[in-house]
Design an enzyme around this catalytic site. Structure first.
Site, mmCIF file in Angstrom:
data_model
loop_
_atom_site.group_PDB
_atom_site.id
_atom_site.type_symbol
_atom_site.label_atom_id
_atom_site.label_comp_id
_atom_site.label_asym_id
_atom_site.label_seq_id
_atom_site.Cartn_x
_atom_site.Cartn_y
_atom_site.Cartn_z
ATOM 1 N N ASN A 214 0.845 -1.197 0.000
ATOM 2 C CA ASN A 214 0.000 0.000 0.000
ATOM 3 C C ASN A 214 0.876 1.241 0.000
ATOM 4 O O ASN A 214 2.101 1.136 0.047
ATOM 5 C CB ASN A 214 -0.988 -0.022 1.176
ATOM 6 C CG ASN A 214 -0.280 -0.004 2.512
ATOM 7 O OD1 ASN A 214 0.371 0.974 2.858
ATOM 8 N ND2 ASN A 214 -0.381 -1.105 3.246
ATOM 9 N N ILE A 311 -2.955 -6.753 14.496
ATOM 10 C CA ILE A 311 -1.896 -6.594 15.501
ATOM 11 C C ILE A 311 -2.388 -5.729 16.674
ATOM 12 O O ILE A 311 -2.211 -6.065 17.842
ATOM 13 C CB ILE A 311 -0.640 -5.976 14.846
ATOM 14 C CG1 ILE A 311 -0.185 -6.869 13.694
ATOM 15 C CG2 ILE A 311 0.479 -5.786 15.867
ATOM 16 C CD1 ILE A 311 0.818 -6.244 12.762
#
Ligand code: CTP
Length: 407
Positions: A214, A311
């Site tokens: 990205n 995460i």
């Protein structure tokens, strides 16, 4: 509870030792710095080792002594550039006339001189030499040149010298060096705290040559890590693939994929007081990356993707989570999406920015809306560095509030 009364808590100090009889005082200096909460690494010149044993310094500092530029073992543990970045103060005591001359000339002919050139840390010198050497105009000249480059000279003191003479040239006492540091190095609001920060994109491999990535540049995360370190925190930055320099005083771990990032975070989260997830972690990854390069067939190609581990949510769900800060990039309905993530992921704070109208990714400036469960701060468009400092102020203040309200 973190003890923040010690002024050097969390400070990272390199003690440099050059050759001189005063080197017998250096272990005492290291001991005192550590008593005040500093983390210390020692660098010795070759001639210093004739005056004091590296083993002594290893024992008092708790770390292997760095001696040579091209020492493979020491470089593997912490390379000289890493050490230069790690330090927020470099204190050279004793600083011999020879070392002062080499520093003034900008030489990089051993580990200590190279480190001084490669660091952005503040540099302190405690000269020690015979009184006639100290009075020599060449030495005075070198000291003036160093002072004009914002190197701070401490001493020398006057008194009886090892050579039997009397006069100025003695290294000042370790206590006075520590006091000089304490006067200048004020504890920051996050002194004594440990933070883990994620930054940058993640790359999820499709095959040996292609990946899903990205547009995150990593700049915001790096700025946050730097601002946390400026506020006195010990910071470990887990970075995805980016082309950025590590901020001074920050320890860095490079990773590539979401899986690697999660592993690196979980391995280091335990002693941390705060976690700031700035990384633009991929939401999906190939179920199984191809072992060989995928060949084109002229037919449509369907990729099978699975969700990546979250995460931030994983850290927030730990039995004893640190103070957890998330980021959100939204194109619309910023507040409701950000607040939704704050609740869903059980965060303490979320910093949301608008993307898609030329702001956010791949640019120097940014604005942030920061939400906690019951507060909102609007940080106006500004450089990512200034913005990161403003965000860190909010983090420090909220952490303190939480601590004060926890019995
Ligand atoms: N995050 C993370 N691990 C992931 C995904 C995101 O740690 N696998 C963290 C980011 O670092 C950031 C926050 O979660 O702090 C972003 O939340 P997320 O819900 O993933 O945002 P988006 O990816 O923008 O999600 P959505 O598509 O739902 O808007």
């Amino acid at each position: 509870m973190v003890d923040r009364s010690t002024g050097l808590a969390g400070r990272r100090i390199v003690v440099g030792i050059s050759g001189g009889i005063a080197a017998y005082k250096s272990p005492e200096l290291v001991r005192r710095l550590r008593e005040h909460g500093a983390e210390v690494r020692v660098v010795m010149t070759e001639s210093a080792t004739a005056f004091i044993s590296p083993l002594t310094l290893q024992a008092v500092s708790g770390h292997r002594v760095h001696r040579q530029l091209l020492d493979e073992q020491a470089e593997a543990a912490m390379g000289h550039i890493e050490l230069a970045r790690w330090a927020d103060q470099v204190v050279i005591a004793p600083a011999s006339a020879g070392l002062i001359a080499r520093l003034a000339a900008g030489l990089a002919d051993d580990l200590l001189t190279t480190l001084v050139l490669a660091t952005e840390a503040r540099i302190w010198l405690a000269p020690a030499m015979n009184r006639v050497m100290w009075a020599n105009p060449a030495v005075a000249d070198n000291c003036r040149r160093l002072a004009s480059r914002e190197v701070t000279l401490l001493g020398p003191a006057s008194g009886s010298q090892a050579c039997g003479e009397e006069g100025p040239g003695r290294m000042i006492e370790p206590d006075r060096i520590v006091k000089a540091l304490l006067d200048v190095v004020r504890p920051g609001p996050l002194t004594g705290r440990r933070f883990l920060v994620t930054a940058g994109p993640t790359f999820e491999d499709l095959d040996p040559v292609r990946f899903i990535g990205n547009r995150s540049s990593g700049r915001m995360g790096f700025a946050v890590a730097g601002a946390l370190a400026d506020a006195g925190a010990s910071v470990c930055l887990v970075a995805g693939p980016v082309q950025l320099d590590t901020p001074p005083g920050v320890e860095r771990v490079d990773v590539r994929s979401a899986g690697e990032m999660l592993e690196a975070v979980l391995a280091r989260i335990d002693p941390c007081h705060g976690f700031v997830a700035v990384a633009a972690v991929a939401d999906y990854r190939p179920v199984e990356p191809a072992r060989h390069k995928i060949k084109k067939s002229g037919q449509p190609l369907t990729l099978s993707l699975e969700p990546c581990p979250d995460i931030l949510a994983t850290v927030a769900a730990l039995p004893e989570p640190p103070f957890v800060v998330g980021f959100a990039a939204e194109t619309h309905d910023l507040e409701s999406y950000a607040r939704g993530k704050l609740e869903r992921k059980r965060l303490d704070l979320i910093a949301a920015n608008r993307v898609g109208d030329g702001s956010g990714f791949e640019c120097e400036h940014n604005a942030l809306e920061v939400y906690s469960r019951d507060c909102h701060w609007s940080l106006q468009p500004q450089s990512k560095t200034t913005l990161a400092h403003a965000l860190v102020e909010i983090i420090a203040q909220q952490m303190q509030q939480r601590e004060e309200s926890t019995p």
